[in-house]
Design a protein around this motif. Structure first.
Motif, PDB file in Angstrom:
ATOM      1  N   CYS A  49       0.906  -1.263  -0.048  1.00 22.86           N
ATOM      2  CA  CYS A  49       0.100  -0.015  -0.068  1.00 22.86           C
ATOM      3  C   CYS A  49       0.852   1.176   0.118  1.00 22.86           C
ATOM      4  O   CYS A  49       1.993   1.405   0.581  1.00 22.86           O
ATOM      5  CB  CYS A  49      -0.817  -0.170   1.197  1.00 22.86           C
ATOM      6  N   GLY A  50       0.387   2.218  -1.064  1.00 29.86           N
ATOM      7  CA  GLY A  50       1.215   3.675  -0.807  1.00 29.86           C
ATOM      8  C   GLY A  50       2.111   3.733  -2.064  1.00 29.86           C
ATOM      9  O   GLY A  50       1.750   2.932  -3.090  1.00 29.86           O
ATOM     10  N   LYS A  51       3.331   4.358  -1.864  1.00 31.17           N
ATOM     11  CA  LYS A  51       4.089   4.851  -3.055  1.00 31.17           C
ATOM     12  C   LYS A  51       4.777   3.443  -3.493  1.00 31.17           C
ATOM     13  O   LYS A  51       5.240   2.883  -2.568  1.00 31.17           O
ATOM     14  CB  LYS A  51       4.940   5.834  -2.585  1.00 31.17           C
ATOM     15  N   ASP A  52       4.957   3.282  -4.703  1.00 31.47           N
ATOM     16  CA  ASP A  52       5.752   2.314  -5.225  1.00 31.47           C
ATOM     17  C   ASP A  52       7.311   2.128  -4.950  1.00 31.47           C
ATOM     18  O   ASP A  52       7.765   3.299  -4.942  1.00 31.47           O
ATOM     19  CB  ASP A  52       5.609   1.976  -6.633  1.00 31.47           C
ATOM     20  N   THR A  53       7.704   1.208  -4.563  1.00 36.67           N
ATOM     21  CA  THR A  53       9.190   0.824  -4.378  1.00 36.67           C
ATOM     22  C   THR A  53       9.804  -0.175  -5.329  1.00 36.67           C
ATOM     23  O   THR A  53       9.080  -0.528  -6.195  1.00 36.67           O
ATOM     24  CB  THR A  53       9.224   0.421  -2.881  1.00 36.67           C
ATOM     25  N   ILE A  54      11.012  -0.484  -4.890  1.00 36.56           N
ATOM     26  CA  ILE A  54      11.845  -1.157  -5.845  1.00 36.56           C
ATOM     27  C   ILE A  54      11.128  -2.618  -5.787  1.00 36.56           C
ATOM     28  O   ILE A  54      11.102  -3.558  -7.040  1.00 36.56           O
ATOM     29  CB  ILE A  54      13.421  -1.504  -5.483  1.00 36.56           C
TER      30      ILE A  54
END
Length: 253
Positions: A49-54
């Motif tokens: 959930c939230g901003k995409d990461t690696i």
């Protein structure tokens, strides 16, 4: 020893005998995209959930589903390049920082509690940053003309190309915060980022490719004739036995 042109049929194939090809018929100049640099990006993404990461992506969770039971597979992967940004590096402008935005889309199949196969569509928006890629600027400016339309247009000789191989590593049916059933996908992909430049290359050639063979036809055959040609099956499975003796015999002392 090389063979003569009389013994050689020019056609695409595997060169299984090095040094046996005859001399080429001519040297031809072709205009093709040449790969100047490329790199591989490998990702394993899970829902987050939230901003995409690696390693997380919010779009790997489905919309609420009706009575899902088990995840089966993913299919119909597609890749769409949205935008490319190139920033020359100060020390060497031929090397650039590349930012690519793209979409990976696919269908995930699952079976509901009634035993019916259903599917859910996913679109994964991703941004990848390549800190250093050799992408020299083309010296020549290219303009093309279409014979059918008669219109002239400028052509970008520097090309950024993406190649993708993706698969769903896992699918987990769970509950969201509203106690609704959803399908979370674990997505693994290999992405190759290529920098290509339209160039003219001088290559050896054997002339034009020959006319290919006729397409094979699927001829219907009598089932009994096909059965008569098949070998007799083994009536018993292989036995799984261990050797009685070792492979290497020890010398008697």
């Amino acid at each position: 020893m090389s063979i003569t042109h009389n013994d050689f049929i020019a056609r695409p194939g595997v060169v299984n005998k090095q040094g046996h090809l005859p001399d080429p018929a001519e040297l031809v100049c072709v205009e093709i995209p040449k790969v100047f640099d490329q790199c591989l990006i490998k990702r394993c993404l899970v829902y987050g959930c939230g901003k995409d990461t690696i390693d997380t992506d919010e779009e790997l969770r489905s919309d609420p589903l009706d009575d899902p039971k088990i995840f089966t597979c993913c299919r119909n992967f597609k890749l769409k390049l949205i935008s490319v940004e190139k920033f020359p590096l100060k020390k060497n402008p031929s090397y650039k920082k590349i930012i690519v935005c793209f979409i990976i889309s696919f269908y995930a199949d699952y079976i509901d509690c009634n035993g019916e196969t259903r599917c859910e569509f996913y679109e994964i928006n991703r941004t990848e940053v390549i800190s250093k890629l050799y992408c020299p600027d083309s010296i020549a400016q290219i303009s093309t003309t279409s014979v059918s339309t008669g219109k002239s247009s400028d052509f970008d000789s520097e090309i950024i190309k993406l190649e993708l191989v993706a698969e769903c590593l896992d699918g987990n049916i769970c509950k969201n915060n509203d106690d609704e059933s959803v399908l979370d996908i674990t997505l693994g992909f290999h992405l190759i980022v290529k920098c290509e430049l339209l160039v003219q290359l001088l290559i050896p050639a054997y002339g034009y490719c020959p006319v290919p063979c006729e397409c094979e036809e699927d001829i219907e055959e009598d089932a009994c004739c096909r059965f008569d040609r098949e070998p007799v099956p083994k009536f018993f499975p292989d036995q799984k036995l261990k050797p009685l003796f070792d492979d290497e015999c020890e010398d008697d002392e």
